[in-house]
Design an enzyme around this catalytic site. Structure first.
Site, short mmCIF file in Angstrom:
data_model
loop_
_atom_site.label_atom_id
_atom_site.label_comp_id
_atom_site.label_asym_id
_atom_site.label_seq_id
_atom_site.Cartn_x
_atom_site.Cartn_y
_atom_site.Cartn_z
NE ARG A 24 -3.96 -2.07 0.37
CZ ARG A 24 -4.56 -2.65 -0.61
NH1 ARG A 24 -4.24 -2.37 -1.86
NH2 ARG A 24 -5.50 -3.54 -0.40
CB ALA A 46 -2.01 -9.38 -14.63
CB ALA A 48 -2.80 -11.59 -9.50
CG HIS A 64 -3.93 -3.76 -9.21
ND1 HIS A 64 -2.64 -3.34 -9.41
CD2 HIS A 64 -4.03 -3.98 -7.87
CE1 HIS A 64 -2.00 -3.29 -8.27
NE2 HIS A 64 -2.83 -3.68 -7.32
NE ARG A 65 -8.94 -8.23 -14.39
CZ ARG A 65 -9.55 -9.37 -14.13
NH1 ARG A 65 -10.77 -9.37 -13.67
NH2 ARG A 65 -8.94 -10.51 -14.33
NE ARG A 67 -3.74 1.73 -9.78
CZ ARG A 67 -3.51 0.80 -8.85
NH1 ARG A 67 -4.18 0.80 -7.72
NH2 ARG A 67 -2.59 -0.11 -9.05
NE ARG A 68 -4.69 -3.50 -16.18
CZ ARG A 68 -4.94 -4.53 -15.38
NH1 ARG A 68 -4.33 -4.65 -14.23
NH2 ARG A 68 -5.80 -5.45 -15.73
#
Length: 191
Positions: A24, A46, A48, A64-65, A67-68
């Site tokens: 974080r 990615a 993960a 994360h997705r 934000r891209r």
């Protein structure tokens, strides 16, 4: 708030950039900023793997997705990172790997000799890759020593990997408390 600008903007063929930091801290956001500022087509690699049984993990991946930028390409490579880098290595691309910690975790069951060979393959591929590569890695060794062997193995493998990557990268950043520090400019390399 002043606009964040990297001191070493990415240019084609400048090599890899390592972005490391604690949980974080803002390391993924800094790496995304570097990728965006490259002006190249970004391929988000990615590492993960979705686990439908783990709602919290799925929520992290979804954050994360979201934000891209929509125009970024995504390549899912939970364990086949070397192949993904080779497949997407093109002039005009910038490869963003998020994250090495998850990739290491996906290889924890591998025997030490198999893991060592995979690390060598990664280092060799990074040396051959023409496209700039931004590698995000967690810092796990700043806390207590994990009580369980698997936790210690993860921490040791990731720490050893980032130590080997740092000197090979064109730039290394430490992100902590929302600030990126350019270790390449401020740090003293350890032989």
């Amino acid at each position: 708030m002043p606009e964040m600008r990297p001191d070493h903007p990415i240019e084609p063929r400048t090599g890899a950039i390592l972005v490391t930091g604690p949980a974080r801290s803002g390391k993924s956001e800094w790496a995304e900023r570097l990728a965006r500022d490259s002006g190249l087509t970004v391929v988000y690699v990615a590492t993960a793997a979705l686990d439908p049984e783990d709602a919290e993990w799925c929520a992290r991946i979804e954050a994360h997705r979201v934000r891209r930028p929509a125009e970024w390409l995504t390549c899912e490579a939970p364990s086949a990172l070397v192949a993904a880098l080779a497949e997407h290595d093109r002039t005009g691309h910038c490869l963003l790997v998020d994250s090495l910690g998850t990739w290491v975790a996906n290889w924890l069951e591998a025997a030490e000799v198999e893991w060592a060979a995979e690390v060598e393959r990664l280092l060799e591929q990074l040396g051959r890759t023409r496209a700039p590569v931004i590698l995000v890695a967690e810092e796990t060794g700043w806390g207590v020593i994990p009580a369980h062997p698997q936790g210690r193995l993860f921490r040791d493998r990731l720490g050893a990997l980032t130590r080997r990557l740092g000197p090979r990268c064109a730039a290394s950043y430490l992100v902590s408390a929302g600030h990126a520090v350019d270790l390449s400019r401020l740090g003293i390399p350890i032989d």
